[in-house]
Design a protein around this motif. Structure first.
Motif, PDB file in Angstrom:
ATOM      1  N   ASP A  34       0.855  -1.184   0.000  1.00  0.00           N
ATOM      2  CA  ASP A  34       0.000   0.000   0.000  1.00  0.00           C
ATOM      3  C   ASP A  34       0.891   1.234   0.000  1.00  0.00           C
ATOM      4  O   ASP A  34       2.072   1.171   0.403  1.00  0.00           O
ATOM      5  CB  ASP A  34      -0.926   0.031   1.223  1.00  0.00           C
ATOM      6  CG  ASP A  34      -2.273  -0.631   0.969  1.00  0.00           C
ATOM      7  OD1 ASP A  34      -2.811  -0.480  -0.150  1.00  0.00           O
ATOM      8  OD2 ASP A  34      -2.799  -1.280   1.887  1.00  0.00           O
ATOM      9  N   MET A  72       1.194   7.778   8.488  1.00  0.00           N
ATOM     10  CA  MET A  72      -0.256   7.946   8.539  1.00  0.00           C
ATOM     11  C   MET A  72      -0.645   9.405   8.322  1.00  0.00           C
ATOM     12  O   MET A  72      -1.586   9.691   7.580  1.00  0.00           O
ATOM     13  CB  MET A  72      -0.794   7.405   9.853  1.00  0.00           C
ATOM     14  CG  MET A  72      -0.682   5.878   9.927  1.00  0.00           C
ATOM     15  SD  MET A  72      -1.164   5.185  11.511  1.00  0.00           S
ATOM     16  CE  MET A  72      -2.892   5.607  11.546  1.00  0.00           C
ATOM     17  N   THR A  75      -0.059  10.204   4.496  1.00  0.00           N
ATOM     18  CA  THR A  75      -0.809   9.476   3.472  1.00  0.00           C
ATOM     19  C   THR A  75      -2.316   9.445   3.703  1.00  0.00           C
ATOM     20  O   THR A  75      -3.065   9.061   2.809  1.00  0.00           O
ATOM     21  CB  THR A  75      -0.323   8.016   3.385  1.00  0.00           C
ATOM     22  OG1 THR A  75      -0.591   7.370   4.641  1.00  0.00           O
ATOM     23  CG2 THR A  75       1.147   7.929   3.037  1.00  0.00           C
ATOM     24  N   GLY A  76      -2.750   9.774   4.899  1.00  0.00           N
ATOM     25  CA  GLY A  76      -4.162   9.659   5.212  1.00  0.00           C
ATOM     26  C   GLY A  76      -4.577   8.246   5.593  1.00  0.00           C
ATOM     27  O   GLY A  76      -5.772   7.955   5.697  1.00  0.00           O
ATOM     28  N   ALA A  77      -3.609   7.376   5.821  1.00  0.00           N
ATOM     29  CA  ALA A  77      -3.923   6.014   6.256  1.00  0.00           C
ATOM     30  C   ALA A  77      -4.610   6.072   7.617  1.00  0.00           C
ATOM     31  O   ALA A  77      -4.354   6.974   8.411  1.00  0.00           O
ATOM     32  CB  ALA A  77      -2.645   5.180   6.344  1.00  0.00           C
ATOM     33  N   ARG A 104      -2.576   1.285   6.138  1.00  0.00           N
ATOM     34  CA  ARG A 104      -3.843   0.690   5.708  1.00  0.00           C
ATOM     35  C   ARG A 104      -4.894   1.780   5.572  1.00  0.00           C
ATOM     36  O   ARG A 104      -4.934   2.731   6.344  1.00  0.00           O
ATOM     37  CB  ARG A 104      -4.297  -0.366   6.708  1.00  0.00           C
ATOM     38  CG  ARG A 104      -3.322  -1.520   6.844  1.00  0.00           C
ATOM     39  CD  ARG A 104      -3.065  -2.194   5.526  1.00  0.00           C
ATOM     40  NE  ARG A 104      -2.312  -3.435   5.697  1.00  0.00           N
ATOM     41  CZ  ARG A 104      -2.162  -4.345   4.763  1.00  0.00           C
ATOM     42  NH1 ARG A 104      -2.678  -4.149   3.561  1.00  0.00           N
ATOM     43  NH2 ARG A 104      -1.478  -5.431   4.992  1.00  0.00           N
ATOM     44  N   TYR A 105      -5.741   1.599   4.585  1.00  0.00           N
ATOM     45  CA  TYR A 105      -6.748   2.588   4.226  1.00  0.00           C
ATOM     46  C   TYR A 105      -8.131   1.959   4.340  1.00  0.00           C
ATOM     47  O   TYR A 105      -8.344   0.852   3.847  1.00  0.00           O
ATOM     48  CB  TYR A 105      -6.488   3.092   2.804  1.00  0.00           C
ATOM     49  CG  TYR A 105      -5.091   3.655   2.665  1.00  0.00           C
ATOM     50  CD1 TYR A 105      -4.842   4.985   2.940  1.00  0.00           C
ATOM     51  CD2 TYR A 105      -4.021   2.832   2.310  1.00  0.00           C
ATOM     52  CE1 TYR A 105      -3.550   5.509   2.853  1.00  0.00           C
ATOM     53  CE2 TYR A 105      -2.728   3.342   2.222  1.00  0.00           C
ATOM     54  CZ  TYR A 105      -2.500   4.673   2.497  1.00  0.00           C
ATOM     55  OH  TYR A 105      -1.221   5.176   2.424  1.00  0.00           O
ATOM     56  N   GLU A 107     -10.938   2.357   2.892  1.00  0.00           N
ATOM     57  CA  GLU A 107     -11.642   2.005   1.664  1.00  0.00           C
ATOM     58  C   GLU A 107     -10.970   0.875   0.878  1.00  0.00           C
ATOM     59  O   GLU A 107     -11.533   0.357  -0.073  1.00  0.00           O
ATOM     60  CB  GLU A 107     -11.794   3.244   0.761  1.00  0.00           C
ATOM     61  CG  GLU A 107     -10.506   3.786   0.178  1.00  0.00           C
ATOM     62  CD  GLU A 107      -9.659   4.655   1.127  1.00  0.00           C
ATOM     63  OE1 GLU A 107      -8.572   5.071   0.699  1.00  0.00           O
ATOM     64  OE2 GLU A 107     -10.049   4.893   2.274  1.00  0.00           O
TER      65      GLU A 107
END
Length: 134
Positions: A34, A72, A75-77, A104-105, A107
């Motif tokens: 990811d 995080m 990346t916005g994870a 991890r995301y 969506e």
């Protein structure tokens, strides 16, 4: 036998570094699971974690919270996974100790087998962004 990670650490091979101190480096995985997937690597070559003195294992893992938080933020994870494999049967591809931090995301779910191949420029941009958040 040459070690790819030793070559990256010595700057004889391209690496997209986000962190370095006297004993460790952290760089983006060239084939990430990811976006923001990094490897936390001791500079000294140990093949397996069982080859390391206990205090060195502790030092290695002590880098993870700060690095994971920066990834995080960058990346916005919403979460992250850790992986650390020892030996061929455990799917350790590079025989040099390393810890994977895999953002991890929400969506996307947590798939372990997908890999992407970002360009060197994409990795440089991401490394720069994460470094700014350390």
């Amino acid at each position: 036998m040459s070690c790819i990670f030793c070559d990256i650490i010595s700057k004889n091979r391209e690496g997209h570094f986000i962190y370095e101190d006297d004993n460790h480096v952290v760089f983006l995985d060239k084939y990430p699971i990811d976006k923001g997937h990094v490897l936390v690597v001791p500079k000294y070559h140990y093949e397996k974690i069982t080859d390391m003195p206990e205090n060195k294992v502790g030092e290695l893992f002590s880098k993870i919270p700060k690095i994971a938080k920066a990834i995080m933020t960058s990346t916005g994870a919403v979460a992250f996974s850790l992986a650390q494999n020892n030996g061929r049967a455990a799917k350790q591809i590079i025989p040099h100790v390393h810890v994977h931090i895999i953002p991890r995301y929400a969506e996307m779910g947590a798939v372990w087998t997908k890999r992407t191949i970002p360009s060197s420029e994409e990795l440089d941009d991401l490394a720069s962004t994460i470094k700014q958040n350390l």
